[in-house]
Design an enzyme around this catalytic site. Sequence first.
Site, PDB file in Angstrom:
ATOM      1  N   GLY A   1       2.868   8.793  12.595  1.00 25.15           N
ATOM      2  CA  GLY A   1       2.423  10.198  12.598  1.00 25.15           C
ATOM      3  C   GLY A   1       1.014  10.329  13.134  1.00 25.15           C
TER       4      GLY A   1
ATOM      5  N   ASP B   1      -1.794   8.289   0.226  1.00 26.49           N
ATOM      6  CA  ASP B   1      -0.838   7.211   0.512  1.00 26.49           C
ATOM      7  C   ASP B   1      -0.615   6.299  -0.696  1.00 26.49           C
ATOM      8  OD1 ASP B   1      -0.516   8.202   3.076  1.00 26.49           O
ATOM      9  OD2 ASP B   1      -2.106   6.960   3.914  1.00 26.49           O
TER      10      ASP B   1
END
Length: 432
Positions: free
Chosen positions: A93, A314
């Site tokens: 991404g 994350d």
Amino acid sequence: MRVRSPGRLRATLRVPPDKSISHRALILNGIAEGEARVENLLDSDDVRSTAACMAALGVEIDWPAGSTEARIRGAGLHGLYESDDTLDCGNSGTTMRLLTGLLAAQPLFSVLTGDDSLRTRPMGRVIEPLRRMGARISARRGDTLAPIAIRGGNLRAIQYEMPVFSAQVKSALLLAGLSVEGRTRITEPVPTRDHTEKMLAAMGAPVAREGRTVTVRRPGRLQPLGMRVPADISSAAPWLVLGACHPDAELHIEGVGINPTRTGLLDILGRMGASIELQEERETSGEPVADLVVRSSTLSGVTVQGNEIPRAIDELPLVALLGCFAHGTTVVREAEELIVKESNRIETVVTMLAALGASIEATADGFVVEGPSQLHGARLDAANDHRMGMLGAVAGALASGETRIENDAVSVSYPDFWQALEAAAPEAAQTA
Ligand code: S3P
């Protein structure tokens, strides 16, 4: 992979270089004037995707296979070539969103694509503001999904209030802003990682921050930025959680980046009562770094929300695992961004940990975990999502019996993760 719980854990680890900084080192030096030497560059699938795209755009990159040192000869802000093929961003991404911003401002025709996962991830969040800057961009499904086609050039500066927090979107707009006249102003809902701003400033670009707003103006040129990339706190995270939850552990992790926009997990661990020590705090190429020591801990449940969410984005799946070992309730909320990561991380984390016997429930914007509970081995599908592969490994190393992890995808950010686990605890990991 098959994982069992080791009886005792004592190890000193070096974890891979920071993925976010590695992408940026390639992209930003790719548009600088002159040559940069980058040491400790992350050699993983995602960063190789960025390198291949920049090379296809005419940047000379000398980065031998298996090496963590690269030389990048920048093409300058106006020197990129049109790629003669689509640009494949793989699973990354960061590659796709940052390059969409960069290429929207270049007088080139570009098409960006990626793997099955990346082609389902939201790109409207970067396309929409770039269109406001005047970019001509089309994409699949009403201009929301890759492949993305860009006929770049002729942008104007805008003031933009970001509706979702995203360092990738902010960075894309900063990259576009480097090629437009006037001042591009980007306001974030909550602060996200600031590596792009820091690196651009070090390269001589007029970037400034005031509160939640970052501004950029067109620089005459960007100076190359030779640097040494610190170790990735997101790759240290599985070890921090393993060490805190395991009953007989002491792990040392060397040279980890502790940029305050990235240290949400350290704060969460601290609030849960974990024994984490920061030693030898220092600076490497403009980023704060420390050696981290984690020891077996008694944990209590916490609620994670607000500014802590982007600072631990994350690592939030690992917070769910911490919740399984903490006394009381652990809640993660305002984290709906997890749904649009490499997999739907709310769904994947709940499915994986529930299979191991956790008391966990999904909510619309996170999850709720009741602890402590004794986890038992199971067969897990990590949904081709690297962070979920490592979550499964750590959970398996804390559960009774054997855990099998399928589709772990760790090569995206931590290619030698399994070897590292085997080295730290020879009886813990075995290739299936
Ligand atoms: C990243 C930003 C975060 C993070 C991703 C890397 C970056 O994504 O989840 O792993 O390098 O800028 P968003 O900016 O989309 O939140």
